[in-house]
Design an enzyme around this catalytic site. Structure first.
Site, PDB file in Angstrom:
ATOM      1  N   GLU A 441       0.863  -1.295  -0.005  1.00 56.30           N
ATOM      2  CA  GLU A 441       0.072   0.101   0.102  1.00 56.30           C
ATOM      3  C   GLU A 441       0.886   1.221  -0.097  1.00 56.30           C
ATOM      4  O   GLU A 441       0.417   2.296   0.544  1.00 56.30           O
ATOM      5  CB  GLU A 441      -1.138  -0.024   1.124  1.00 56.30           C
ATOM      6  CG  GLU A 441      -2.030  -0.844   1.217  1.00 56.30           C
ATOM      7  CD  GLU A 441      -2.935  -0.751  -0.102  1.00 56.30           C
ATOM      8  OE1 GLU A 441      -2.803   0.376  -0.778  1.00 56.30           O
ATOM      9  OE2 GLU A 441      -3.366  -1.652  -0.668  1.00 56.30           O
TER      10      GLU A 441
HETATM   11  C1  LIG Z   1       2.896  -9.721   0.401  1.00 56.05           C
HETATM   12  C2  LIG Z   1       2.770  -8.624  -0.422  1.00 56.05           C
HETATM   13  C3  LIG Z   1       1.406  -8.252  -0.660  1.00 56.05           C
HETATM   14  C4  LIG Z   1       1.218  -7.430  -1.591  1.00 56.05           C
HETATM   15  N1  LIG Z   1      -0.173  -7.112  -2.068  1.00 56.05           N
HETATM   16  C5  LIG Z   1      -0.499  -6.527  -3.148  1.00 56.05           C
HETATM   17  C6  LIG Z   1      -1.802  -6.284  -3.592  1.00 56.05           C
HETATM   18  O1  LIG Z   1      -2.657  -7.119  -3.160  1.00 56.05           O
HETATM   19  N2  LIG Z   1      -2.115  -5.624  -4.564  1.00 56.05           N
HETATM   20  C7  LIG Z   1      -1.207  -5.229  -5.437  1.00 56.05           C
HETATM   21  O2  LIG Z   1      -1.270  -4.399  -6.419  1.00 56.05           O
HETATM   22  N3  LIG Z   1       0.173  -5.079  -4.871  1.00 56.05           N
HETATM   23  C8  LIG Z   1       0.595  -5.865  -3.896  1.00 56.05           C
HETATM   24  N4  LIG Z   1       1.680  -5.848  -3.303  1.00 56.05           N
HETATM   25  C9  LIG Z   1       2.669  -4.922  -3.830  1.00 56.05           C
HETATM   26  C10 LIG Z   1       3.449  -3.796  -3.173  1.00 56.05           C
HETATM   27  O3  LIG Z   1       2.026  -2.689  -2.958  1.00 56.05           O
HETATM   28  C11 LIG Z   1       4.411  -3.229  -3.585  1.00 56.05           C
HETATM   29  O4  LIG Z   1       5.405  -4.247  -3.518  1.00 56.05           O
HETATM   30  C12 LIG Z   1       4.730  -2.041  -3.046  1.00 56.05           C
HETATM   31  O5  LIG Z   1       4.013  -1.044  -3.304  1.00 56.05           O
HETATM   32  C13 LIG Z   1       6.313  -1.514  -3.716  1.00 56.05           C
HETATM   33  O6  LIG Z   1       6.597  -1.723  -5.034  1.00 56.05           O
HETATM   34  P1  LIG Z   1       7.661  -2.540  -5.435  1.00 56.05           P
HETATM   35  O7  LIG Z   1       7.848  -3.680  -4.637  1.00 56.05           O
HETATM   36  O8  LIG Z   1       7.911  -2.790  -6.713  1.00 56.05           O
HETATM   37  O9  LIG Z   1       8.927  -1.643  -5.000  1.00 56.05           O
HETATM   38  P2  LIG Z   1       9.859  -0.536  -5.522  1.00 56.05           P
HETATM   39  O10 LIG Z   1       8.518   0.639  -6.150  1.00 56.05           O
HETATM   40  O11 LIG Z   1      10.474  -0.823  -6.878  1.00 56.05           O
HETATM   41  O12 LIG Z   1      10.471   0.190  -4.839  1.00 56.05           O
HETATM   42  C14 LIG Z   1      11.715  -0.071  -4.108  1.00 56.05           C
HETATM   43  C15 LIG Z   1      12.345   0.968  -3.053  1.00 56.05           C
HETATM   44  O13 LIG Z   1      12.534   2.304  -3.693  1.00 56.05           O
HETATM   45  C16 LIG Z   1      11.794   3.305  -3.242  1.00 56.05           C
HETATM   46  N5  LIG Z   1      11.227   4.198  -4.095  1.00 56.05           N
HETATM   47  C17 LIG Z   1      10.625   3.998  -5.355  1.00 56.05           C
HETATM   48  N6  LIG Z   1      10.450   5.016  -5.758  1.00 56.05           N
HETATM   49  C18 LIG Z   1      10.572   5.893  -5.049  1.00 56.05           C
HETATM   50  C19 LIG Z   1      10.671   7.349  -5.118  1.00 56.05           C
HETATM   51  N7  LIG Z   1       9.978   8.007  -5.998  1.00 56.05           N
HETATM   52  N8  LIG Z   1      11.163   7.986  -4.152  1.00 56.05           N
HETATM   53  C20 LIG Z   1      11.456   7.347  -2.856  1.00 56.05           C
HETATM   54  N9  LIG Z   1      11.846   6.181  -2.960  1.00 56.05           N
HETATM   55  C21 LIG Z   1      11.105   5.555  -3.944  1.00 56.05           C
HETATM   56  C22 LIG Z   1      10.689   2.399  -2.441  1.00 56.05           C
HETATM   57  O14 LIG Z   1      10.193   3.203  -1.077  1.00 56.05           O
HETATM   58  C23 LIG Z   1      11.392   1.062  -2.102  1.00 56.05           C
HETATM   59  O15 LIG Z   1      12.073   1.262  -0.730  1.00 56.05           O
HETATM   60  C24 LIG Z   1       1.983  -6.686  -2.135  1.00 56.05           C
HETATM   61  C25 LIG Z   1       3.292  -6.934  -1.934  1.00 56.05           C
HETATM   62  C26 LIG Z   1       3.662  -7.933  -1.334  1.00 56.05           C
HETATM   63  C27 LIG Z   1       5.260  -8.239  -0.898  1.00 56.05           C
END
Ligand SMILES: Cc1cc2nc3c(=O)[nH]c(=O)nc-3n(C[C@H](O)[C@H](O)[C@H](O)COP(=O)(O)OP(=O)(O)OC[C@H]3O[C@@H](n4cnc5c(N)ncnc54)[C@H](O)[C@@H]3O)c2cc1C
Length: 603
Positions: A441
């Site tokens: 989220e």
């Molecule tokens: C167990 C689990 C359940 C989930 N459930 C759902 C679900 O039901 N539906 C769904 O759609 N998704 C779901 N997710 C996905 C989740 O919402 C994302 O993993 C999360 O939003 C982060 O995206 P990412 O993993 O691609 O990380 P990334 O976006 O690649 O981010 C990696 C790091 O970079 C940082 N970062 C990225 N961009 C910026 C920026 N502009 N400024 C500063 N920092 C930044 C982030 O804070 C993070 O620390 C789930 C994930 C998990 C692990």
């Protein structure tokens, strides 16, 4: 197995003595239905259901996890039966719209139930939790036909929901979405793409799953402006609105993960699945925000629920476990050693848990009142003010409560010593389960940017000013009250500093936009500590007032004052470090070249 008693006494204190819920409920259109007796009955029944039905499944659910067999996801033993009881009890419809099989009770009541669910079985709670978000998005943005079809089934719990945003190449940056929606001659769209990490994307609890999916139409503009929202059911409804033909959506794999093992985290394949546009084309993100805002507060409540149960069990252990004598001499002479609750450091950990939990509950129940006011507002000005305040507080609820939630559940392990690390006690599960709350989220980093960048600076500080004005008024009202000086004096100072820090970052950001990102995490934590300090000061005032009447349960109120003092003296000073780091600016973060980070790896 860990135990749990719903904190009903604390709910009552916060509702009746701190936040004036009786008056709040009396102003809602359902005033006649939500009498104190009805509220108590709902909370007591929720307490019974969560303790008796969900709690016993928490550890076994963690051990068994979910299984993917022949394309079907099987949840851990007992999950399906617990869901059936939940539906039979009418819980999914609690705050649903009465026009669509809902009971129309205030959102705030649903949030209180949600805390108990999160304390007793977070992984299980995510199945109905996602339905809630899907229902909200459809209620606000769906057509009448979509509402009649899907909302009714989501509200009565026959069908559940999921939220499909994330793809392998895009998490935070939804502009990178590749899933496509191709309009077909039948008036819908065919959805093709792969979504990952989809919580409750497939399971055996309900007969159908309503996926809300972000995808791009053929004429979509680039980036986030080109995203549309679609409702894509696992089974297409037949002419009677019941489950019909199987849609081309399936679970390709389950993720193996650190915690919430009982919740299925799915790779979802959409292979030309039939979907229907929700809201306007290319405006999907606005619709999704409705769902995400509900979900963000829900995740904050997950942090709160886990802190509560971890604290309860750490406290019981600390009273029972005998190790060493107290530094000042023997306390329990009839025993071979004193219980570890005698030791100041163990008390530090327990009080940290208690102060964050009870403070967090006040913040959540305040946010819940704002949500009720938005939902049932009769005047536009009142609604707008509540929306602005809830907008400001949402990233704090989500990110601050999950950051401290992780700390508090970790302290729960520490109180147990080595036994906390051993699975059978259940304390390490809370840490593993809590870890995800800081990520999904929107990570803490993203919530922090939302708070400082969008909510504070983009509104020229207006949203913040109206909140700090409330704090200022409270401090002024208690100026000259000696009993409250230990709270209002530091609170007034921090409140003024909050404005100064905002101004300082805003000025720097005018020269260099990176300054917002450099300050944002510390700014969010600072904001969280001051916000909780405001609620702790209000709790202290309520406790003083109650004690002046010599109540039977004076010990409860004395403990409130002690916890408020602990919060002010032992946790609030953390604002000093955050303020320093905010003032330090972004230079030390940005001056190093990306390739220079690795110097020192090789000889
Ligand atoms: C167990 C689990 C359940 C989930 N459930 C759902 C679900 O039901 N539906 C769904 O759609 N998704 C779901 N997710 C996905 C989740 O919402 C994302 O993993 C999360 O939003 C982060 O995206 P990412 O993993 O691609 O990380 P990334 O976006 O690649 O981010 C990696 C790091 O970079 C940082 N970062 C990225 N961009 C910026 C920026 N502009 N400024 C500063 N920092 C930044 C982030 O804070 C993070 O620390 C789930 C994930 C998990 C692990």
């Amino acid at each position: 197995m860990p135990s749990y008693q719903a904190p009903l006494r604390d709910f009552r204190f916060v509702m009746d003595e701190v936040l004036d819920y009786p008056r709040h409920y009396a102003q809602l259109p359902q005033a006649e239905e939500i009498t104190p007796d009805v509220v108590s009955a709902i909370l007591e029944e929720g307490a019974r259901f969560t303790r008796e039905v969900l709690l016993p499944l928490n550890q076994t659910g963690d051990e068994q996890g979910c299984r993917l067999e022949g394309g079907e996801v099987l949840t851990p033993s007992g999950f399906k039966e617990a869901y059936a009881q939940y539906v039979e009890g009418g819980w999914p419809s609690l705050s649903g719209d009465t026009a669509y099989h809902g009971q129309g009770l205030p959102t705030s009541l649903g949030m209180m139930l949600s805390e108990m669910v999160c304390s007793t079985n977070l992984a299980w709670g995510m199945y109905p939790g996602l339905s809630q978000g899907a229902a909200d998005a459809l209620r606000h943005h769906g057509s009448d036909e979509q509402k009649a079809q899907y909302l009714t089934k989501l509200n009565d719990g026959t069908w559940t929901g999921s939220m499909c945003l994330t793809e392998p190449q895009c998490g935070t940056d939804l502009g990178l979405i590749k899933t496509r929606a191709r309009p077909d001659e039948a008036g819908g769209c065919l959805i093709t793409g792969t979504k990952i990490f989809i919580s409750a994307g497939e399971h055996d609890l309900a007969e159908n799953i309503v996926h809300l999916v972000l995808a791009k139409l053929p004429d979509a503009p680039e980036g986030t402006k080109g995203i549309s929202l679609f409702v894509v059911p696992k089974y297409l409804p037949d002419a009677e609105g019941e489950i019909g033909e199987r849609n081309a959506v399936s679970c390709g794999a389950l993720e193996h993960k650190m915690g919430i093992h009982g919740n299925a985290t799915c790779v979802m394949n959409f292979d030309g699945a039939r979907g229907y546009l929700v809201g306007e084309p290319h405006k999907g993100l606005t619709c999704m925000f409705t769902m995400m805002n509900v979900a963000r507060i829900g995740v904050g409540i997950q942090g709160l629920g886990l802190m509560e149960v971890s604290f309860q069990n750490a406290l019981a252990y600390a009273r029972d476990r005998l190790q060493m004598r107290a530094l000042s001499g023997t306390r329990e002479a009839d025993k071979p050693a004193d219980s570890i609750i005698s030791h100041p450091d163990v008390r530090r950990m327990l009080l940290t848990q208690k102060a964050f939990t009870e403070g967090g509950r006040m913040l959540v129940l305040h946010a819940a009142q704002l949500a009720d006011r938005i939902e049932y507002a009769t005047d536009a000005t009142g609604c707008e003010a509540a929306e602005t305040e809830l907008g400001l507080l949402t990233p704090i609820v989500k990110a601050f409560l999950t950051e401290v939630g992780f700390e508090a559940t970790n302290e729960g392990v520490q109180v147990f010593g080595g036994h906390g690390y051993i699975r059978e006690w259940g304390m390490e599960q809370y840490v593993r389960d809590a870890r995800i709350t800081r990520l999904y989220e929107g990570t803490t980093g993203i919530q922090a940017l939302d708070l400082l960048g969008r909510k504070v600076l983009m509104s020229q500080g207006e949203a913040l000013k109206s909140f700090t004005r409330q704090i200022h008024k409270f401090c002024q009202a208690h100026e000259g009250n000696d009993a409250m000086a230990e709270f209002v004096t530091p609170l007034a100072k921090l409140n003024a500093e909050w404005g100064d820090l905002t101004m300082a970052v805003g000025m720097k950001a005018m020269q260099d936009r990176e300054e917002v990102g450099a300050a944002s995490f510390d700014y969010l934590m600072y904001a969280g500590y001051v916000t909780l300090a405001f609620f702790w000061a209000r709790a202290a005032q309520a406790a003083h007032q109650a004690l002046s009447g010599n109540p039977d349960d004076a010990a409860f109120y004395r403990a409130k004052l002690d916890t408020a003092r602990f919060y002010y003296q032992r946790l609030l000073p953390r604002t000093r470090a955050h303020a320093e780091m905010i003032r330090a600016g972004g230079e030390t973060l940005m001056s190093m070249q990306a390739e220079d980070f690795e110097h020192g790896f090789a000889i």
